[in-house]
Write an enzyme that holds these catalytic residues in place. Structure first.
Site, PDB file in Angstrom:
ATOM      1  N   LYS A 185      11.262  16.763  42.974  1.00  0.00           N
ATOM      2  CA  LYS A 185      11.545  16.579  41.540  1.00  0.00           C
ATOM      3  C   LYS A 185      11.549  17.885  40.751  1.00  0.00           C
ATOM      4  O   LYS A 185      12.276  18.020  39.783  1.00  0.00           O
ATOM      5  CB  LYS A 185      10.527  15.625  40.915  1.00  0.00           C
ATOM      6  CG  LYS A 185      10.770  14.176  41.269  1.00  0.00           C
ATOM      7  CD  LYS A 185       9.736  13.289  40.618  1.00  0.00           C
ATOM      8  CE  LYS A 185       9.887  11.858  41.107  1.00  0.00           C
ATOM      9  NZ  LYS A 185       8.786  11.007  40.682  1.00  0.00           N
TER      10      LYS A 185
ATOM     11  N   ASP B 146      11.166   8.892  34.457  1.00  0.00           N
ATOM     12  CA  ASP B 146       9.760   8.505  34.655  1.00  0.00           C
ATOM     13  C   ASP B 146       9.013   8.508  33.317  1.00  0.00           C
ATOM     14  O   ASP B 146       8.048   7.764  33.142  1.00  0.00           O
ATOM     15  CB  ASP B 146       9.050   9.496  35.589  1.00  0.00           C
ATOM     16  CG  ASP B 146       9.415   9.271  37.046  1.00  0.00           C
ATOM     17  OD1 ASP B 146       9.911   8.179  37.378  1.00  0.00           O
ATOM     18  OD2 ASP B 146       9.202  10.198  37.852  1.00  0.00           O
TER      19      ASP B 146
ATOM     20  N   ARG C 104      -3.637  23.359  40.143  1.00  0.00           N
ATOM     21  CA  ARG C 104      -2.398  22.676  39.703  1.00  0.00           C
ATOM     22  C   ARG C 104      -2.644  21.856  38.435  1.00  0.00           C
ATOM     23  O   ARG C 104      -1.774  21.749  37.570  1.00  0.00           O
ATOM     24  CB  ARG C 104      -1.850  21.772  40.816  1.00  0.00           C
ATOM     25  CG  ARG C 104      -1.198  22.538  41.946  1.00  0.00           C
ATOM     26  CD  ARG C 104      -0.491  21.581  42.892  1.00  0.00           C
ATOM     27  NE  ARG C 104       0.814  21.176  42.415  1.00  0.00           N
ATOM     28  CZ  ARG C 104       1.487  20.120  42.898  1.00  0.00           C
ATOM     29  NH1 ARG C 104       0.963  19.383  43.860  1.00  0.00           N
ATOM     30  NH2 ARG C 104       2.666  19.807  42.415  1.00  0.00           N
TER      31      ARG C 104
ATOM     32  N   ASN D 211      14.263  13.356  37.796  1.00  0.00           N
ATOM     33  CA  ASN D 211      14.344  12.249  38.769  1.00  0.00           C
ATOM     34  C   ASN D 211      15.687  11.528  38.735  1.00  0.00           C
ATOM     35  O   ASN D 211      15.898  10.589  39.499  1.00  0.00           O
ATOM     36  CB  ASN D 211      13.190  11.248  38.557  1.00  0.00           C
ATOM     37  CG  ASN D 211      13.496  10.247  37.465  1.00  0.00           C
ATOM     38  OD1 ASN D 211      14.250  10.551  36.532  1.00  0.00           O
ATOM     39  ND2 ASN D 211      12.937   9.063  37.568  1.00  0.00           N
TER      40      ASN D 211
ATOM     41  N   GLY E  24      -3.705  13.560  39.581  1.00  0.00           N
ATOM     42  CA  GLY E  24      -2.495  14.178  40.115  1.00  0.00           C
ATOM     43  C   GLY E  24      -1.998  15.309  39.232  1.00  0.00           C
ATOM     44  O   GLY E  24      -2.424  15.435  38.074  1.00  0.00           O
ATOM     45  N   ALA E  25      -1.112  16.130  39.783  1.00  0.00           N
ATOM     46  CA  ALA E  25      -0.589  17.262  39.015  1.00  0.00           C
ATOM     47  C   ALA E  25       0.832  17.612  39.439  1.00  0.00           C
ATOM     48  O   ALA E  25       1.283  18.738  39.254  1.00  0.00           O
ATOM     49  CB  ALA E  25      -1.505  18.473  39.185  1.00  0.00           C
TER      50      ALA E  25
ATOM     51  N   ARG F  12      -6.644  17.073  43.235  1.00  0.00           N
ATOM     52  CA  ARG F  12      -7.307  17.551  44.450  1.00  0.00           C
ATOM     53  C   ARG F  12      -7.307  19.075  44.501  1.00  0.00           C
ATOM     54  O   ARG F  12      -8.292  19.692  44.885  1.00  0.00           O
ATOM     55  CB  ARG F  12      -6.545  16.955  45.646  1.00  0.00           C
ATOM     56  CG  ARG F  12      -7.068  17.284  46.990  1.00  0.00           C
ATOM     57  CD  ARG F  12      -6.262  16.562  48.027  1.00  0.00           C
ATOM     58  NE  ARG F  12      -4.854  17.009  48.039  1.00  0.00           N
ATOM     59  CZ  ARG F  12      -3.963  16.587  48.922  1.00  0.00           C
ATOM     60  NH1 ARG F  12      -4.279  15.700  49.829  1.00  0.00           N
ATOM     61  NH2 ARG F  12      -2.724  17.042  48.876  1.00  0.00           N
TER      62      ARG F  12
HETATM   63  P1  ATR Z   1       5.344  14.036  42.550  1.00  0.00           P
HETATM   64  O1  ATR Z   1       6.342  14.991  42.021  1.00  0.00           O
HETATM   65  O2  ATR Z   1       5.949  12.710  42.958  1.00  0.00           O
HETATM   66  O3  ATR Z   1       4.165  13.837  41.658  1.00  0.00           O
HETATM   67  P2  ATR Z   1       4.086  16.058  44.247  1.00  0.00           P
HETATM   68  O4  ATR Z   1       4.506  17.155  43.333  1.00  0.00           O
HETATM   69  O5  ATR Z   1       4.220  16.257  45.729  1.00  0.00           O
HETATM   70  O6  ATR Z   1       4.860  14.698  43.946  1.00  0.00           O
HETATM   71  O7  ATR Z   1       2.585  15.691  43.868  1.00  0.00           O
HETATM   72  C1  ATR Z   1       1.820  14.838  44.650  1.00  0.00           C
HETATM   73  C2  ATR Z   1       0.422  14.722  44.014  1.00  0.00           C
HETATM   74  O8  ATR Z   1      -0.370  13.850  44.821  1.00  0.00           O
HETATM   75  C3  ATR Z   1      -0.329  16.025  43.919  1.00  0.00           C
HETATM   76  O9  ATR Z   1      -1.125  15.997  42.759  1.00  0.00           O
HETATM   77  C4  ATR Z   1      -1.200  15.991  45.190  1.00  0.00           C
HETATM   78  O10 ATR Z   1      -2.352  16.778  45.136  1.00  0.00           O
HETATM   79  P3  ATR Z   1      -2.312  18.352  45.545  1.00  0.00           P
HETATM   80  O11 ATR Z   1      -1.729  19.065  44.372  1.00  0.00           O
HETATM   81  O12 ATR Z   1      -3.727  18.684  45.786  1.00  0.00           O
HETATM   82  O13 ATR Z   1      -1.451  18.425  46.774  1.00  0.00           O
HETATM   83  C5  ATR Z   1      -1.576  14.540  45.196  1.00  0.00           C
HETATM   84  N1  ATR Z   1      -2.017  14.024  46.481  1.00  0.00           N
HETATM   85  C6  ATR Z   1      -1.257  13.819  47.580  1.00  0.00           C
HETATM   86  N2  ATR Z   1      -2.012  13.273  48.573  1.00  0.00           N
HETATM   87  C7  ATR Z   1      -3.287  13.136  48.062  1.00  0.00           C
HETATM   88  C8  ATR Z   1      -4.513  12.623  48.579  1.00  0.00           C
HETATM   89  N3  ATR Z   1      -4.597  12.139  49.821  1.00  0.00           N
HETATM   90  N4  ATR Z   1      -5.583  12.595  47.760  1.00  0.00           N
HETATM   91  C9  ATR Z   1      -5.511  13.074  46.492  1.00  0.00           C
HETATM   92  N5  ATR Z   1      -4.381  13.576  45.960  1.00  0.00           N
HETATM   93  C10 ATR Z   1      -3.281  13.606  46.715  1.00  0.00           C
END
Ligand code: ATR
Length: 267
Positions: free
Chosen positions: A66, A102, A157, A87, A127-128, A153
């Site tokens: 994205k 979104d 970010r 998106n 999330g970030a 996590r």
């Molecule tokens: P999108 O654009 O759809 O939000 P992305 O940029 O890949 O996708 O972001 C995925 C998010 O899910 C991130 O915040 C990721 O955390 P990290 O920045 O630490 O990678 C989070 N994420 C993915 N798997 C995870 C898990 N098992 N537990 C906690 N957070 C998770």
């Protein structure tokens, strides 16, 4: 013109319900178009996006592209500028456009989930990535929003997202457990394909009033199951999928999809 081709570009995409709901709407509206799922690498995403759009079709972008889609757009909507994520794409007068539906999709889901509730509503966002940015943009556009606590996590970010928005309402949290939020939104991809939830709700200082999980799967997600088991109102990402898809369709065709068709196709 032949059949227009639309596609969801991401990796993985085999689980996506977007082809089912868009093809159902195309059929119901009698459009000469089809919608496919295409797994593409980071290097293929931009060229595929432009080719589809310039041939009269369009599509959607999903995890993990994205943010990477942006350099391939000629024009972007305010939602793309606000979130740094795209998106939805299509072309107009030879220019490739990108939107982030979104934001509008989450706005609708949020209004439905919090109908009748006055503010200020404090929200814990997990999330970030692009999804989290869309959630924060939508929440900042709602006058009832109080404090937005963002936890990720990878903490750096979350801090980057907070810097990006530069709003005193949004703060990065080092620890999600102490948050006493009115609602919790999972904008991580944790819980996909039946995986574990991103957090254990029992460890929160106070249970949230509502849980909105943006993840969906064949069964309800681990987070939604836990929330419901604790008596907390919870929805999974199907509602969000539906609302962002309706908004994408409207971008492509200038009118909403035939009523009820997409929801019905979701099963
Ligand atoms: P999108 O654009 O759809 O939000 P992305 O940029 O890949 O996708 O972001 C995925 C998010 O899910 C991130 O915040 C990721 O955390 P990290 O920045 O630490 O990678 C989070 N994420 C993915 N798997 C995870 C898990 N098992 N537990 C906690 N957070 C998770």
């Amino acid at each position: 013109m032949g059949r227009r081709v639309y596609a969801i570009l991401g990796d993985p995409v085999s689980h996506s319900l977007s082809p089912a709901i868009h093809n159902a709407a195309f059929r119901a509206a009698g459009r000469k178009a089809r919608y496919e799922a295409r797994a593409v690498s980071a290097s293929e995403c931009g060229t595929t996006l432009r080719r589809l759009a310039l041939r009269g079709g369009g599509g959607n972008v999903t995890v993990p592209h994205k943010e990477r889609a942006l350099p391939f757009l000629d024009r972007r909507t305010e939602a793309v500028a606000a979130t740094g994520a795209c998106n939805t794409f299509w072309a107009e007068d030879g220019a490739v456009w990108g939107d982030n539906t979104d934001v509008a999709g989450f706005q609708t889901v949020w209004r439905e989930a919090t109908a009748g509730r006055a503010g200020p509503l404090d929200v814990l966002v997990l999330g970030a990535g692009g999804a989290a940015r869309a959630v924060v943009a939508a929440l900042l556009g709602d006058r009832r929003t109080g404090r937005i606590g963002l936890w990720n996590r990878t903490p750096e970010r979350a801090r980057a997202v907070v810097r990006h928005f530069g709003s005193p309402c949004a703060v990065a949290l080092a620890d999600w457990r102490s948050s006493g939020a009115d609602a919790l939104v999972n904008a991580t991809s944790a819980g996909m394909n039946g995986g574990p939830a991103p957090v254990d709700l029992r460890l929160l200082a106070q249970p949230p009033g509502a849980v909105l999980d943006l993840v969906y799967g064949r069964e309800s997600t681990a987070l939604v199951r836990q929330a419901k088991g604790m008596g907390v109102a919870a929805t999974d990402g199907r509602q969000m999928l539906l609302r962002q898809a309706e908004a994408s369709y409207e971008r492509w065709f200038g009118e909403p999809p035939p009523q009820g068709v997409m929801r019905c196709a979701l099963g």
